[in-house]
Design a protein around this motif. Structure first.
Motif, PDB file in Angstrom:
ATOM      1  N   LEU A  18       0.814  -1.214   0.000  1.00 31.06           N
ATOM      2  CA  LEU A  18       0.000   0.000   0.000  1.00 31.06           C
ATOM      3  C   LEU A  18       0.850   1.267   0.000  1.00 31.06           C
ATOM      4  CD1 LEU A  18      -2.760  -1.004   2.578  1.00 31.06           C
ATOM      5  CD2 LEU A  18      -2.930  -0.999   0.072  1.00 31.06           C
ATOM      6  N   LEU A  19       2.126   1.128   0.406  1.00 27.97           N
ATOM      7  CA  LEU A  19       3.020   2.286   0.461  1.00 27.97           C
ATOM      8  C   LEU A  19       4.102   2.265  -0.610  1.00 27.97           C
ATOM      9  CD1 LEU A  19       3.545   2.704   4.306  1.00 27.97           C
ATOM     10  CD2 LEU A  19       2.204   4.168   2.805  1.00 27.97           C
ATOM     11  N   ASP A  20       4.747   1.108  -0.803  1.00 27.51           N
ATOM     12  CA  ASP A  20       5.890   1.091  -1.726  1.00 27.51           C
ATOM     13  C   ASP A  20       5.630   0.335  -3.024  1.00 27.51           C
ATOM     14  OD1 ASP A  20       6.112  -1.603  -1.017  1.00 27.51           O
ATOM     15  OD2 ASP A  20       7.929  -1.327   0.165  1.00 27.51           O
ATOM     16  N   GLY A  21       4.434  -0.251  -3.157  1.00 26.43           N
ATOM     17  CA  GLY A  21       4.061  -0.896  -4.400  1.00 26.43           C
ATOM     18  C   GLY A  21       4.630  -2.275  -4.626  1.00 26.43           C
ATOM     19  N   GLU A  22       5.479  -2.750  -3.741  1.00 29.47           N
ATOM     20  CA  GLU A  22       6.065  -4.085  -3.879  1.00 29.47           C
ATOM     21  C   GLU A  22       5.115  -5.132  -3.305  1.00 29.47           C
ATOM     22  OE1 GLU A  22       8.854  -4.705  -5.548  1.00 29.47           O
ATOM     23  OE2 GLU A  22       9.003  -2.560  -5.977  1.00 29.47           O
ATOM     24  N   PRO A  23       5.201  -6.385  -3.757  1.00 30.49           N
ATOM     25  CA  PRO A  23       4.251  -7.414  -3.311  1.00 30.49           C
ATOM     26  C   PRO A  23       4.248  -7.602  -1.793  1.00 30.49           C
ATOM     27  CG  PRO A  23       5.491  -8.181  -5.211  1.00 30.49           C
ATOM     28  CD  PRO A  23       6.137  -6.898  -4.771  1.00 30.49           C
ATOM     29  N   LEU A  25       1.208  -7.384   1.637  1.00 31.84           N
ATOM     30  CA  LEU A  25       0.536  -6.375   2.455  1.00 31.84           C
ATOM     31  C   LEU A  25       0.951  -6.428   3.918  1.00 31.84           C
ATOM     32  CD1 LEU A  25      -3.106  -6.629   1.030  1.00 31.84           C
ATOM     33  CD2 LEU A  25      -1.516  -4.717   0.742  1.00 31.84           C
ATOM     34  N   LEU A  26       1.396  -7.579   4.388  1.00 33.70           N
ATOM     35  CA  LEU A  26       1.680  -7.755   5.810  1.00 33.70           C
ATOM     36  C   LEU A  26       3.115  -7.396   6.188  1.00 33.70           C
ATOM     37  CD1 LEU A  26      -0.251 -11.100   6.500  1.00 33.70           C
ATOM     38  CD2 LEU A  26      -1.030  -8.734   6.760  1.00 33.70           C
ATOM     39  N   ARG A  27       3.968  -7.214   5.215  1.00 33.68           N
ATOM     40  CA  ARG A  27       5.349  -6.838   5.502  1.00 33.68           C
ATOM     41  C   ARG A  27       5.445  -5.320   5.710  1.00 33.68           C
ATOM     42  NH1 ARG A  27       7.423  -4.093   1.478  1.00 33.68           N
ATOM     43  NH2 ARG A  27       6.258  -4.135  -0.482  1.00 33.68           N
ATOM     44  N   ARG A  28       6.602  -4.862   6.113  1.00 32.97           N
ATOM     45  CA  ARG A  28       6.843  -3.430   6.248  1.00 32.97           C
ATOM     46  C   ARG A  28       7.348  -2.850   4.930  1.00 32.97           C
ATOM     47  NH1 ARG A  28       6.109  -1.279  10.931  1.00 32.97           N
ATOM     48  NH2 ARG A  28       5.978  -2.566  12.808  1.00 32.97           N
ATOM     49  N   ALA A  29       6.897  -1.659   4.621  1.00 34.56           N
ATOM     50  CA  ALA A  29       7.377  -0.972   3.429  1.00 34.56           C
ATOM     51  C   ALA A  29       8.811  -0.512   3.646  1.00 34.56           C
ATOM     52  CB  ALA A  29       6.483   0.224   3.119  1.00 34.56           C
ATOM     53  N   GLU A  30       9.487  -0.180   2.556  1.00 28.87           N
ATOM     54  CA  GLU A  30      10.863   0.300   2.632  1.00 28.87           C
ATOM     55  C   GLU A  30      10.944   1.694   2.030  1.00 28.87           C
ATOM     56  OE1 GLU A  30      13.749  -2.360   1.098  1.00 28.87           O
ATOM     57  OE2 GLU A  30      12.929  -4.138   2.087  1.00 28.87           O
ATOM     58  N   LEU A  31      11.421   2.642   2.838  1.00 26.85           N
ATOM     59  CA  LEU A  31      11.627   4.014   2.392  1.00 26.85           C
ATOM     60  C   LEU A  31      13.029   4.456   2.794  1.00 26.85           C
ATOM     61  CD1 LEU A  31       8.235   5.590   3.565  1.00 26.85           C
ATOM     62  CD2 LEU A  31       8.784   4.709   1.288  1.00 26.85           C
ATOM     63  N   VAL A  32      13.567   5.429   2.089  1.00 27.80           N
ATOM     64  CA  VAL A  32      14.905   5.934   2.374  1.00 27.80           C
ATOM     65  C   VAL A  32      14.850   7.443   2.581  1.00 27.80           C
ATOM     66  CG1 VAL A  32      16.018   4.097   1.055  1.00 27.80           C
ATOM     67  CG2 VAL A  32      15.450   6.275  -0.083  1.00 27.80           C
ATOM     68  N   ALA A  33      15.955   8.016   3.036  1.00 26.35           N
ATOM     69  CA  ALA A  33      16.135   9.468   3.092  1.00 26.35           C
ATOM     70  C   ALA A  33      17.308   9.786   2.171  1.00 26.35           C
ATOM     71  CB  ALA A  33      16.415   9.940   4.515  1.00 26.35           C
ATOM     72  N   HIS A  34      16.984  10.052   0.920  1.00 26.51           N
ATOM     73  CA  HIS A  34      17.968  10.234  -0.145  1.00 26.51           C
ATOM     74  C   HIS A  34      18.585  11.627  -0.046  1.00 26.51           C
ATOM     75  CE1 HIS A  34      18.730   9.529  -4.759  1.00 26.51           C
ATOM     76  NE2 HIS A  34      19.776  10.083  -4.178  1.00 26.51           N
ATOM     77  N   CYS A  35      19.866  11.678   0.253  1.00 23.52           N
ATOM     78  CA  CYS A  35      20.608  12.934   0.336  1.00 23.52           C
ATOM     79  C   CYS A  35      21.714  12.922  -0.714  1.00 23.52           C
ATOM     80  CB  CYS A  35      21.228  13.111   1.726  1.00 23.52           C
ATOM     81  SG  CYS A  35      20.036  13.092   3.090  1.00 23.52           S
ATOM     82  N   LEU A  36      22.176  14.099  -1.078  1.00 29.03           N
ATOM     83  CA  LEU A  36      23.299  14.218  -2.003  1.00 29.03           C
ATOM     84  C   LEU A  36      24.509  14.777  -1.280  1.00 29.03           C
ATOM     85  CD1 LEU A  36      21.619  15.815  -5.172  1.00 29.03           C
ATOM     86  CD2 LEU A  36      21.920  13.385  -4.622  1.00 29.03           C
ATOM     87  N   LEU A  37      25.667  14.249  -1.602  1.00 29.24           N
ATOM     88  CA  LEU A  37      26.935  14.829  -1.188  1.00 29.24           C
ATOM     89  C   LEU A  37      27.652  15.236  -2.462  1.00 29.24           C
ATOM     90  CD1 LEU A  37      29.053  15.462   1.040  1.00 29.24           C
ATOM     91  CD2 LEU A  37      30.016  13.199   0.540  1.00 29.24           C
ATOM     92  N   ILE A  38      27.963  16.523  -2.583  1.00 24.00           N
ATOM     93  CA  ILE A  38      28.554  17.063  -3.799  1.00 24.00           C
ATOM     94  C   ILE A  38      29.967  17.549  -3.503  1.00 24.00           C
ATOM     95  CG2 ILE A  38      28.289  18.739  -5.660  1.00 24.00           C
ATOM     96  CD1 ILE A  38      25.309  18.960  -4.792  1.00 24.00           C
ATOM     97  N   GLU A  39      30.928  17.036  -4.260  1.00 26.37           N
ATOM     98  CA  GLU A  39      32.298  17.526  -4.181  1.00 26.37           C
ATOM     99  C   GLU A  39      32.461  18.631  -5.222  1.00 26.37           C
ATOM    100  OE1 GLU A  39      35.465  14.601  -3.966  1.00 26.37           O
ATOM    101  OE2 GLU A  39      33.955  13.004  -3.788  1.00 26.37           O
ATOM    102  N   GLY A 225      -2.010   3.855  -0.192  1.00 25.16           N
ATOM    103  CA  GLY A 225      -1.528   4.296   1.113  1.00 25.16           C
ATOM    104  C   GLY A 225      -0.593   5.486   1.000  1.00 25.16           C
ATOM    105  N   MET A 226       0.254   5.488  -0.022  1.00 23.31           N
ATOM    106  CA  MET A 226       1.170   6.598  -0.211  1.00 23.31           C
ATOM    107  C   MET A 226       0.434   7.840  -0.698  1.00 23.31           C
ATOM    108  SD  MET A 226       4.197   7.505   0.338  1.00 23.31           S
ATOM    109  CE  MET A 226       5.280   6.082   0.432  1.00 23.31           C
TER     110      MET A 226
END
Length: 274
Positions: A18-23, A25-39, A225-226
């Motif tokens: 319902l949140l991440d679209g992967e097969p 319903l009873l498992r936990r969804a996976e989300l990240v906090a995508h940051c950039l590091l720029i040199e 859900g998302m």
């Protein structure tokens, strides 16, 4: 400029498909906090900071218990921006600039790890986070994350057109290849951050959308859900949907010139790391 794609905060909320679209319903969804590091050559620039080291040390105080309960944050020292910078054999003290898409707890939690960095943010976002005018703003932002008195550099709405977006501008003290792209909606001062890598533009769209399928060029889609969550946490619905449509057009019409990605999609993070 060299760009590193970091995950500075894993989240495992209930809801699965319902949140991440992967097969499943009873498992936990996976989300990240995508940051950039720029040199940039003479310094390091972060785009967002994730949870930060203080979240590992004192999670309830730093992130807030309601947020932790909602997203089920996985708090690991190795995922902090500081630790990942060191793992790249770089010096965290060389982070002299941080560009914030916005100041929600999962984006601004690491500001205190870089107390000497200038924090670039839209004026409206700075006001909402540091001088909240209503209950929603007081509940949204964590004052403890700004207690070290960051070195703010704020920006109004003046700027130039860029791929259909208005008021896009460069940042004080940073290369012209890094731009603020206002994306009001999720918060009033929410912004995207565009980076010209020399091989095309990257556009970190922050929380302007959450699911990679929302920018599908043929059939944009998002798990229910998302969709509900985005509606729940938005500040200005009309502006958010208008900017989402602009992002969709950008991704559809200029895929060879601009790569658009959001802050929380593990699919987009994995693709960019490849």
């Amino acid at each position: 400029m060299k760009v590193h794609h970091l995950n500075c905060g894993s989240m495992r909320p209930a809801g699965g498909k319902l949140l991440d679209g992967e097969p499943g319903l009873l498992r936990r969804a996976e989300l990240v906090a995508h940051c950039l590091l720029i040199e940039t050559g003479d310094s390091l620039v972060l785009v967002d900071t994730g949870f930060g080291s203080q979240a590992v040390a004192r999670p309830g105080e730093w992130l807030g218990r309601p947020f932790m309960a909602m997203v089920v944050a996985r708090l690991e020292a190795a995922e902090t921006a500081v630790a990942q910078i060191k793992a790249l054999d770089l010096d965290p003290a060389d982070v002299r600039h941080i560009v914030a898409t916005h100041l929600d707890v999962d984006h601004a939690g690491g500001l205190a790890d870089f107390p000497n960095a200038v924090v670039h943010v839209r004026s409206e976002e700075h006001r909402a986070a540091t001088a909240p005018s209503n209950a929603a703003e007081k509940n949204r932002y964590r004052a403890v994350q700004f207690a070290h008195r960051p070195l703010w550099s704020t920006y109004d709405e003046r700027g130039e057109p860029w791929f259909g977006f208005e008021a896009v501008r460069s940042l004080k003290g940073l290369p012209e290849e890094i731009l603020l792209v206002p994306l009001t909606g999720h918060t009033r001062g929410h912004t995207g951050v565009a980076v010209d890598t020399g091989d095309g533009w990257l556009l970190h769209a922050g929380d302007a959308y959450f699911f990679h399928g929302q920018l599908d060029p043929v059939a944009p889609h998002c798990p229910p859900g998302m969709t509900a969550f985005q509606n729940l946490v938005q500040t200005e619905r009309k502006a958010r949907l208008e900017n989402l449509e602009r992002l969709h057009e950008l991704a559809r019409e200029h895929p060879d010139e601009v790569t658009v990605f959001s802050a929380h999609s593990p699919v987009e993070l994995a693709a960019l790391r490849r």
